[in-house]
Design a protein around this motif. Structure first.
Motif, PDB file in Angstrom:
ATOM      1  N   PRO B 201      43.621  21.314   4.234  1.00  0.00           N
ATOM      2  CA  PRO B 201      44.267  19.997   4.087  1.00  0.00           C
ATOM      3  C   PRO B 201      43.289  18.854   3.844  1.00  0.00           C
ATOM      4  O   PRO B 201      43.554  17.976   3.016  1.00  0.00           O
ATOM      5  N   ILE B 202      42.159  18.870   4.520  1.00  0.00           N
ATOM      6  CA  ILE B 202      41.210  17.760   4.358  1.00  0.00           C
ATOM      7  C   ILE B 202      40.661  17.740   2.935  1.00  0.00           C
ATOM      8  O   ILE B 202      40.654  16.705   2.262  1.00  0.00           O
ATOM      9  N   SER B 203      40.224  18.917   2.461  1.00  0.00           N
ATOM     10  CA  SER B 203      39.696  18.991   1.106  1.00  0.00           C
ATOM     11  C   SER B 203      40.772  18.605   0.103  1.00  0.00           C
ATOM     12  O   SER B 203      40.507  17.932  -0.899  1.00  0.00           O
ATOM     13  N   THR B 204      42.011  19.031   0.400  1.00  0.00           N
ATOM     14  CA  THR B 204      43.117  18.697  -0.486  1.00  0.00           C
ATOM     15  C   THR B 204      43.257  17.180  -0.606  1.00  0.00           C
ATOM     16  O   THR B 204      43.391  16.633  -1.702  1.00  0.00           O
ATOM     17  N   LEU B 205      43.184  16.534   0.536  1.00  0.00           N
ATOM     18  CA  LEU B 205      43.318  15.073   0.546  1.00  0.00           C
ATOM     19  C   LEU B 205      42.218  14.426  -0.292  1.00  0.00           C
ATOM     20  O   LEU B 205      42.470  13.522  -1.086  1.00  0.00           O
ATOM     21  N   THR B 206      40.986  14.941  -0.135  1.00  0.00           N
ATOM     22  CA  THR B 206      39.867  14.385  -0.890  1.00  0.00           C
ATOM     23  C   THR B 206      40.116  14.526  -2.388  1.00  0.00           C
ATOM     24  O   THR B 206      39.891  13.594  -3.162  1.00  0.00           O
ATOM     25  N   ILE B 207      40.588  15.716  -2.778  1.00  0.00           N
ATOM     26  CA  ILE B 207      40.803  15.950  -4.205  1.00  0.00           C
ATOM     27  C   ILE B 207      41.946  15.068  -4.721  1.00  0.00           C
ATOM     28  O   ILE B 207      41.890  14.525  -5.816  1.00  0.00           O
ATOM     29  N   GLU B 208      42.976  14.910  -3.889  1.00  0.00           N
ATOM     30  CA  GLU B 208      44.097  14.067  -4.331  1.00  0.00           C
ATOM     31  C   GLU B 208      43.631  12.639  -4.554  1.00  0.00           C
ATOM     32  O   GLU B 208      44.005  11.997  -5.547  1.00  0.00           O
ATOM     33  N   GLU B 209      42.833  12.136  -3.630  1.00  0.00           N
ATOM     34  CA  GLU B 209      42.285  10.786  -3.819  1.00  0.00           C
ATOM     35  C   GLU B 209      41.498  10.714  -5.102  1.00  0.00           C
ATOM     36  O   GLU B 209      41.597   9.756  -5.872  1.00  0.00           O
ATOM     37  N   LEU B 210      40.730  11.775  -5.312  1.00  0.00           N
ATOM     38  CA  LEU B 210      39.896  11.840  -6.509  1.00  0.00           C
ATOM     39  C   LEU B 210      40.757  11.759  -7.761  1.00  0.00           C
ATOM     40  O   LEU B 210      40.452  11.005  -8.697  1.00  0.00           O
ATOM     41  N   ILE B 211      41.861  12.508  -7.757  1.00  0.00           N
ATOM     42  CA  ILE B 211      42.713  12.541  -8.951  1.00  0.00           C
ATOM     43  C   ILE B 211      43.246  11.154  -9.271  1.00  0.00           C
ATOM     44  O   ILE B 211      43.221  10.713 -10.425  1.00  0.00           O
ATOM     45  N   THR B 212      43.690  10.443  -8.235  1.00  0.00           N
ATOM     46  CA  THR B 212      44.242   9.120  -8.503  1.00  0.00           C
ATOM     47  C   THR B 212      43.179   8.167  -9.027  1.00  0.00           C
ATOM     48  O   THR B 212      43.494   7.224  -9.750  1.00  0.00           O
ATOM     49  N   GLN B 213      41.919   8.435  -8.654  1.00  0.00           N
ATOM     50  CA  GLN B 213      40.853   7.588  -9.216  1.00  0.00           C
ATOM     51  C   GLN B 213      40.492   7.997 -10.635  1.00  0.00           C
ATOM     52  O   GLN B 213      40.132   7.174 -11.458  1.00  0.00           O
ATOM     53  N   LEU B 214      40.600   9.302 -10.888  1.00  0.00           N
ATOM     54  CA  LEU B 214      40.175   9.812 -12.197  1.00  0.00           C
ATOM     55  C   LEU B 214      41.003   9.218 -13.333  1.00  0.00           C
ATOM     56  O   LEU B 214      40.541   9.103 -14.452  1.00  0.00           O
ATOM     57  N   LYS B 215      42.239   8.837 -13.020  1.00  0.00           N
ATOM     58  CA  LYS B 215      43.088   8.412 -14.123  1.00  0.00           C
ATOM     59  C   LYS B 215      42.640   7.077 -14.719  1.00  0.00           C
ATOM     60  O   LYS B 215      43.138   6.673 -15.757  1.00  0.00           O
ATOM     61  N   GLU B 216      41.723   6.415 -14.037  1.00  0.00           N
ATOM     62  CA  GLU B 216      41.180   5.198 -14.654  1.00  0.00           C
ATOM     63  C   GLU B 216      40.413   5.538 -15.917  1.00  0.00           C
ATOM     64  O   GLU B 216      40.309   4.740 -16.835  1.00  0.00           O
ATOM     65  N   LYS B 217      39.841   6.694 -15.950  1.00  0.00           N
ATOM     66  CA  LYS B 217      39.041   7.071 -17.116  1.00  0.00           C
ATOM     67  C   LYS B 217      39.689   8.182 -17.938  1.00  0.00           C
ATOM     68  O   LYS B 217      39.443   8.280 -19.134  1.00  0.00           O
ATOM     69  N   TYR B 218      40.427   9.044 -17.283  1.00  0.00           N
ATOM     70  CA  TYR B 218      40.888  10.254 -17.966  1.00  0.00           C
ATOM     71  C   TYR B 218      42.397  10.391 -17.899  1.00  0.00           C
ATOM     72  O   TYR B 218      43.043   9.852 -17.009  1.00  0.00           O
ATOM     73  N   THR B 219      42.909  11.149 -18.855  1.00  0.00           N
ATOM     74  CA  THR B 219      44.294  11.577 -18.772  1.00  0.00           C
ATOM     75  C   THR B 219      44.310  12.853 -17.952  1.00  0.00           C
ATOM     76  O   THR B 219      43.575  13.786 -18.263  1.00  0.00           O
ATOM     77  N   VAL B 220      45.138  12.864 -16.906  1.00  0.00           N
ATOM     78  CA  VAL B 220      45.105  14.026 -16.024  1.00  0.00           C
ATOM     79  C   VAL B 220      46.450  14.744 -16.062  1.00  0.00           C
ATOM     80  O   VAL B 220      47.502  14.120 -15.942  1.00  0.00           O
ATOM     81  N   LEU B 221      46.378  16.076 -16.259  1.00  0.00           N
ATOM     82  CA  LEU B 221      47.570  16.911 -16.149  1.00  0.00           C
ATOM     83  C   LEU B 221      47.347  17.850 -14.985  1.00  0.00           C
ATOM     84  O   LEU B 221      46.322  18.517 -14.919  1.00  0.00           O
ATOM     85  N   ILE B 222      48.304  17.883 -14.064  1.00  0.00           N
ATOM     86  CA  ILE B 222      48.093  18.719 -12.894  1.00  0.00           C
ATOM     87  C   ILE B 222      49.297  19.624 -12.661  1.00  0.00           C
ATOM     88  O   ILE B 222      50.437  19.179 -12.716  1.00  0.00           O
ATOM     89  N   VAL B 223      49.010  20.900 -12.480  1.00  0.00           N
ATOM     90  CA  VAL B 223      50.053  21.849 -12.096  1.00  0.00           C
ATOM     91  C   VAL B 223      50.026  21.952 -10.594  1.00  0.00           C
ATOM     92  O   VAL B 223      48.961  22.067  -9.991  1.00  0.00           O
ATOM     93  N   THR B 224      51.194  21.879  -9.967  1.00  0.00           N
ATOM     94  CA  THR B 224      51.202  22.022  -8.518  1.00  0.00           C
ATOM     95  C   THR B 224      52.500  22.644  -8.036  1.00  0.00           C
ATOM     96  O   THR B 224      53.554  22.516  -8.651  1.00  0.00           O
ATOM     97  N   HIS B 225      52.386  23.362  -6.938  1.00  0.00           N
ATOM     98  CA  HIS B 225      53.565  23.918  -6.285  1.00  0.00           C
ATOM     99  C   HIS B 225      54.024  23.028  -5.155  1.00  0.00           C
ATOM    100  O   HIS B 225      55.063  23.270  -4.550  1.00  0.00           O
ATOM    101  N   ASN B 226      53.197  22.059  -4.890  1.00  0.00           N
ATOM    102  CA  ASN B 226      53.438  21.219  -3.732  1.00  0.00           C
ATOM    103  C   ASN B 226      54.132  19.946  -4.191  1.00  0.00           C
ATOM    104  O   ASN B 226      53.531  19.081  -4.827  1.00  0.00           O
ATOM    105  N   MET B 227      55.416  19.839  -3.866  1.00  0.00           N
ATOM    106  CA  MET B 227      56.212  18.708  -4.352  1.00  0.00           C
ATOM    107  C   MET B 227      55.688  17.378  -3.819  1.00  0.00           C
ATOM    108  O   MET B 227      55.671  16.393  -4.526  1.00  0.00           O
ATOM    109  N   GLN B 228      55.255  17.398  -2.539  1.00  0.00           N
ATOM    110  CA  GLN B 228      54.703  16.170  -1.964  1.00  0.00           C
ATOM    111  C   GLN B 228      53.477  15.731  -2.750  1.00  0.00           C
ATOM    112  O   GLN B 228      53.294  14.553  -3.016  1.00  0.00           O
TER     113      GLN B 228
END
Ligand SMILES: Nc1ncnc2c1ncn2[C@@H]1O[C@H](COP(=O)(O)OP(=O)(O)OP(=O)(O)O)[C@@H](O)[C@H]1O
Ligand SMILES: [Mg+2]
Lengths: 524, 272
Positions: B201-228
């Motif tokens: 969970p902790i690493s997941t949180l870090t990566i999620e934060e990262l993703i929301t920051q990445l969109k400032e520079k990149y277009t991000v497509l993410i596949v997930t099973h986790n609806m939340q």
């Protein structure tokens, strides 16, 4: 309840115990084999005491001989138990073995003045040492080691002059002859004079040196004066202390691995064979590794998964089962005669009809052995490639790498432990094979090494000596019962050592690679 | 708590139905894909907006990974895979036969479900793609390493051990490393296939934060099973079912007012 558990355990235990016993038996066999090689081989190096043997021969006549005792219970081919003696006499090409019944032997005396003399000619003789003389006058026998040292230095100096300046003058004079230079041309006269002077000097030095003589007494009772310069080395084994004997033992081992064979490979060392074996195996490895790796990469990474590919794969696997002599015949018929013959026609036509590459030689031998070990390398490499996780390939492609870049930068480095496994197996097989080598380049005696200081250093066309061939030769063609065969065991021991050393090196390389690419340890 | 701030930021007034040419990163036109005789994707049409996070959700085996790897043509590696239709990136159809796939893959980075660092040093991992492009200048490589590690918030953790094996990193660190490895090539688009499913969970949180920051520079497509997770990090969400694109709209609406019944069943967990 308790009982049931006990039985359940026992049921489990049975295969384990059986397996362990089997492993123990295998281990025992292996140790036994190495042990026999070790004991029999080491016997070859251990200095045996020299005896004056007095015995009665079959005609009941008393006889005497100087000999070493090789065995007290030698079993002859007819199943009789005999004492086995080894006798070395002057002007006899090889040692002689004598079998005696115990009743025949009267006395066995380890006389302190018995001497084992090794001659420069390669011959060996046992005799009693009666003294050292210079121009017929006795010299203190205790000075023998120093005198022999001086004489050896002188012999070396003389042969240096002979092969140096004298040979050069000789060549120049021959050159003058060819050019038709006048006999009384000043340069020529000067040379002739120098030549004559040198010859005179050498002659006097030689005769001076020849004044030193060893006074010997043979077992026949005849005395004999042996010029000291003929002696390469000598041993008074019966006078040696345990420490000295051990030193002799070590120096015998050193002689064995560093010297050339003497007296039809029944004495001396096996250095050329050791060297030839190692060079052949290294050459073979250099050939088979890239070939096998490329073939495996093609099969595993490029070839489409269809029935043809699996047919090829089955073929490769079966190739590993082809008898090695077939490879030998193939090597002779195809590499030596076809390919080698055509190379000669194209590049060495000035030497024809004498063949250069059209005759058996170390390159063809290595190539043939490479063919023989190719399947092993292919199979092991494929196994290694298959174990590289696909996720890594995908990761590489996703970073814009082409298939080749992916292979080169990721897949091959990660498969390298597998490749090394193949190389290890190839070395083990290649170093031990004899049959094909007999056809494609290994010989009983080769005057030159395949690698020396002479341009082009590596002589791929030369024939070479091989430990396995030496053993084979020693086992089947040796007329002497004792000495030749103990040399054979020593050669076996050495061959085992060579294979083991090469293997250990390869295993060390592999474990380094494994550590580097530890990913294999189930990281994914 | 600040996670929900991103939630609000996601609504920038972008309307999926009226995107201008410049706002589209990937334009999927009637994409159909078959493996042998098995159809995995049916006539997909969608436009992925630039510099936003778009999530792909759907039950297992519905074709999410397959669709994702259409965008960097990783499907080319599957021998019997046939693609019909068009995918436009930067105004060109990447399935045109003159497309340079290696070049495309530098523009469209991909990160897989399980972290897959190469068994090399951290540094070598990061410069792998650059070296393949032939870049050898040490300064350029060093800068790329530092920048990409900073982008994934890994710089401080590994700056003293750049030449140690990447396999000594933890799972979460490894996943951030492979994201950094993709970022080092300065792609335009990042494809993330279940990037957190193997993480704690902790690493997941870090990566999620990262993703929301990445969109400032990149277009991000993410596949997930986790609806939340989809709800937390994405601006837009596409729901796939058995190879069909069922519904595609902004995340907020898809999760609160889904149009299709299948979508509603899936997000409320009544699917199956
Ligand atoms: N290489 C392949 N060959 C044949 N069929 C494949 C291949 N890869 C995927 N498929 C099929 O395509 C369909 C979609 O697979 P895909 O991996 O895209 O599903 P997914 O949505 O990513 O599932 P998951 O959530 O479990 O990862 C599945 O039915 C799968 O069986
Ligand atoms: Mg998937």
């Amino acid at each position: 309840m308790f009982k049931r558990r006990f039985f359940a355990r026992q049921k489990d235990g049975l295969p384990i115990v059986g397996g362990a016993a089997l492993v123990a038996i295998i281990l025992l066999l292996l140790c036994g084999m190495v042990g026999i090689m070790l004991v029999k081989g080491m016997q070859h190096f251990w200095p045996n005491p020299l005896y004056q043997v007095s015995y009665v021969d079959e005609q009941d006549q008393p006889q005497q001989m100087f000999a070493t005792l090789l065995s007290r219970d030698f079993i002859t081919t007819r199943g009789q138990k005999r004492w086995l003696f080894n006798q070395a006499k002057l002007y006899q090409f090889s040692d002689q073995q004598h079998l005696l019944r115990q009743e025949q032997i009267i006395t066995l005396l380890a006389l302190p003045d018995l001497i084992d003399v090794q001659l420069r000619s390669g011959n060996r003789l046992f005799a009693r040492l009666n003294g050292l003389t210079f121009a017929g006058k006795a010299v203190d026998i205790n000075r023998l080691p120093n005198v022999l040292q001086d004489v050896s230095v002188e012999v070396a100096a003389i042969s240096a002059i002979e092969q140096g300046r004298l040979a050069a003058i000789h060549q120049l004079l021959a050159e003058y002859d060819r050019r038709g230079v006048e006999v009384d041309a000043p340069a020529r006269v000067k040379l002739e004079d120098e030549f004559a002077a040198l010859m005179a000097e050498l002659k006097s030095r030689r005769s001076q040196m020849a004044q030193f003589e060893l006074q010997l007494l043979f077992d026949s009772g005849q005395s004999y004066a042996l010029p000291l310069w003929e002696v390469e080395k000598y041993q008074q084994i019966n006078q040696q202390t345990a420490v000295q004997r051990f030193a002799t033992f070590l120096s015998n081992i050193w002689e064995f691995v560093s010297d050339t064979p003497k007296r039809a490979n029944s004495a001396g060392g096996v250095f050329p064979a050791l060297f030839g074996t190692v060079v052949m195996v290294l050459l073979m490895t250099l050939i088979v590794t890239p070939l096998g790796v490329m073939a495996a990469i093609y099969l595993n990474e490029y070839a489409p998964e269809n029935s043809l590919t699996s047919l090829i794969r089955i073929g490769v696997n079966n190739l590993a089962g082809v008898p090695s002599i077939v490879y030998g015949v193939f090597g002779l018929g195809f590499f030596v005669y076809q390919v080698g013959g055509n190379i000669d026609k194209l590049f060495f036509s000035e030497h024809l009809p004498a063949p250069t590459f059209g005759a058996p030689g170390i390159f063809w031998a290595s190539l043939t052995m490479a063919m023989l070990t190719l399947p092993v390398v292919i199979v092991a490499t494929e196994e290694g490639l298959r174990r590289v996780p696909n996720s890594l390939r995908q990761g590489s492609y996703a970073l814009g790498a082409t298939q080749f870049e992916t292979l080169w930068r990721t897949v091959i480095p990660m498969a390298s432990p597998g490749i090394m496994t193949g190389v290890i197996l190839a070395i083990a097989r290649g170093a031990g094979e004899v049959a094909p080598l007999l056809l494609v380049g290994a010989v009983k005696f080769a005057p030159t090494l395949p690698l020396d200081g002479e341009f082009p250093y590596l002589h791929l066309d030369r024939q070479f000596m091989h430990l396995g061939v030496l053993i084979y030769d020693g086992a089947f063609h040796s007329n002497s019962i004792g000495h030749g065969s103990s040399m054979m065991f020593a050669s076996c021991l050495l061959l085992l050592l060579v294979v083991m050393t090469l293997n250990i090196i390869a295993v060390m390389v592999r474990s380094r690679l494994r550590r580097q690419y530890q990913a294999m340890a189930g990281h994914w | 708590m600040h996670m929900f701030e991103y939630f609000d930021l996601s609504r920038q007034g972008l309307d999926l139905d009226s995107l201008s040419q410049e706002q589209v990163a990937i334009d999927v036109r009637d994409l159909t894909l078959t493996f042998g005789n098995k159809r995995a994707l049916h006539h997909i049409n969608m436009q992925v907006p630039k510099r936003h996070v778009t999530a792909l959700i759907g039950p297992s085996g519905c074709g999410k990974s397959t669709l994702l790897s259409c965008f960097n043509r990783l499907n080319d590696l599957v021998p019997n895979c046939v693609v019909a239709g068009e995918v436009h990136i930067n105004g060109r159809n990447i399935y045109h036969r003159k497309e340079e796939v290696a070049l495309l893959r530098r523009q469209v980075g991909m990160v897989f479900q399980k972290p897959n660092p190469f068994p090399m040093s951290i540094y070598e991992n990061l410069v792998y793609g650059l070296k393949i492009q032939g870049i050898k200048d040490r300064r350029t490589l060093d800068n790329a390493v530092e920048q990409s590690l900073r982008d994934v918030a890994l710089w401080r953790e590994v700056k003293d051990r750049l030449f140690e094996s990447a396999l000594t990193l933890s799972g979460g660190q490894q996943q951030r490393l492979v994201i950094a490895r993709a970022i080092a090539l300065q792609p335009e688009i990042l494809l993330l296939d279940e990037p957190t499913s193997a993480l704690d969970p902790i690493s997941t949180l870090t990566i999620e934060e990262l993703i929301t920051q990445l969109k400032e520079k990149y277009t991000v497509l993410i596949v997930t099973h986790n609806m939340q997770q989809a709800a937390r990090v994405s601006d837009f969400t596409a729901f796939l079912h058995q190879g069909h694109l069922i519904e595609y709209s902004d995340t907020d609406r898809l999760f609160t007012r889904p149009k299709e019944q299948q979508t509603e069943e899936y997000i409320t967990g009544r699917y199956g």
